[in-house]
Scaffold this motif. Structure first.
Motif, PDB file in Angstrom:
ATOM      1  N   UNK A 195       0.840  -1.197   0.000  1.00  0.00           N
ATOM      2  CA  UNK A 195       0.000   0.000   0.000  1.00  0.00           C
ATOM      3  C   UNK A 195       0.875   1.246   0.000  1.00  0.00           C
ATOM      4  N   UNK A 196       0.258   2.364  -0.250  1.00  0.00           N
ATOM      5  CA  UNK A 196       0.966   3.640  -0.213  1.00  0.00           C
ATOM      6  C   UNK A 196       1.540   3.894   1.182  1.00  0.00           C
ATOM      7  N   UNK A 222       6.010   4.373   4.983  1.00  0.00           N
ATOM      8  CA  UNK A 222       6.606   3.956   6.254  1.00  0.00           C
ATOM      9  C   UNK A 222       8.046   3.479   6.059  1.00  0.00           C
ATOM     10  N   UNK A 223       8.290   2.734   4.994  1.00  0.00           N
ATOM     11  CA  UNK A 223       9.651   2.256   4.715  1.00  0.00           C
ATOM     12  C   UNK A 223      10.586   3.441   4.473  1.00  0.00           C
ATOM     13  N   UNK A 224      10.138   4.403   3.682  1.00  0.00           N
ATOM     14  CA  UNK A 224      10.967   5.582   3.395  1.00  0.00           C
ATOM     15  C   UNK A 224      11.259   6.343   4.686  1.00  0.00           C
ATOM     16  N   UNK A 225      10.269   6.488   5.542  1.00  0.00           N
ATOM     17  CA  UNK A 225      10.479   7.183   6.816  1.00  0.00           C
ATOM     18  C   UNK A 225      11.460   6.414   7.702  1.00  0.00           C
ATOM     19  N   UNK A 265       8.209   6.204  15.136  1.00  0.00           N
ATOM     20  CA  UNK A 265       8.560   6.575  13.765  1.00  0.00           C
ATOM     21  C   UNK A 265       7.779   7.827  13.404  1.00  0.00           C
ATOM     22  N   UNK A 266       8.488   8.841  12.975  1.00  0.00           N
ATOM     23  CA  UNK A 266       7.854  10.106  12.603  1.00  0.00           C
ATOM     24  C   UNK A 266       7.645  10.157  11.100  1.00  0.00           C
ATOM     25  N   UNK A 267       6.688  10.934  10.695  1.00  0.00           N
ATOM     26  CA  UNK A 267       6.404  11.125   9.278  1.00  0.00           C
ATOM     27  C   UNK A 267       7.410  12.137   8.721  1.00  0.00           C
ATOM     28  N   UNK A 268       8.447  11.651   8.064  1.00  0.00           N
ATOM     29  CA  UNK A 268       9.514  12.519   7.548  1.00  0.00           C
ATOM     30  C   UNK A 268       8.990  13.496   6.502  1.00  0.00           C
ATOM     31  N   UNK A 321       8.667  -3.970  14.396  1.00  0.00           N
ATOM     32  CA  UNK A 321       7.316  -4.087  13.848  1.00  0.00           C
ATOM     33  C   UNK A 321       6.683  -2.698  13.885  1.00  0.00           C
ATOM     34  N   UNK A 322       6.398  -2.164  12.700  1.00  0.00           N
ATOM     35  CA  UNK A 322       5.725  -0.869  12.573  1.00  0.00           C
ATOM     36  C   UNK A 322       4.251  -1.105  12.253  1.00  0.00           C
TER      37      UNK A 322
END
Length: 178
Positions: free
Chosen positions: A10-11, A16-19, A35-38, A135-136
């Motif tokens: 999914x988008x 999430x992977x990029x962040x 994990x923050x939204x970069x 695990x995210x």
């Protein structure tokens, strides 16, 4: 154990992977960190710097440009440009992950974990080189110990199989839940 990954993520999964990749060093220092939204952070930073740039420029026009005002404008412009470049890099990585149509095969064995992107890329981490499994919300990420930023990420659809394999085979890897 081999898992064939045919479905596209999914988008939110790719974002999430990029962040996670963007925050690799921060996560390595504190694996439990949120994990923050970069993407959002950079857009906010650009907006704040842009607002200060307009304010400082207006003050400089109304009260006269001195060296400190000029320096502030230059620093703010540099911060905006660098942030826009970083945001562009993150967006390019996000698009390239989304456009990847190769079949992926995740292999977990006694040696380590491997992600094989059919005829394009092979990434392998030995179990002694896996710092932890995180695990995210959308993904499971194996973080490599070295500073090269190696992360093997898979969709949480395969979470049960992976965690069962790790526990059934007594693999010593730290698992950090969401």
């Amino acid at each position: 154990m081999k898992i064939e990954i045919k479905e596209k993520g999914t988008s939110a999964f790719y974002k999430e992977i990029v962040c996670a990749l963007a925050q690799y060093m921060l996560i390595m220092k504190k694996p439990e960190r949120k994990l923050r939204d970069s993407f959002k952070m950079l857009k906010t930073y650009i907006g704040v710097c842009g607002t200060f740039l307009v304010l400082v420029t207006a003050l400089g026009i109304f009260y006269g440009m001195d060296a400190l005002t000029f320096l502030s404008i230059v620093v703010l412009l540099a911060a905006i440009i660098l942030s826009m470049m970083q945001l562009n890099r993150l967006n390019q990585l996000y698009r390239s992950l989304q456009e990847d149509t190769h079949l992926s095969i995740l292999t977990l064995d006694e040696e380590g974990v491997e992600l094989n992107k059919e005829a394009s890329q092979l990434v392998r981490l030995a179990w002694d080189n896996v710092a932890f499994l995180r695990v995210f919300d959308e993904s499971l990420c194996f973080f490599g110990k070295d500073a090269r930023g190696m992360v093997i990420a898979v969709n949480r659809n395969h979470e049960k199989q992976i965690l069962d394999y790790i526990s059934d085979n007594g693999i010593d890897v730290k698992i950090i839940g969401n």
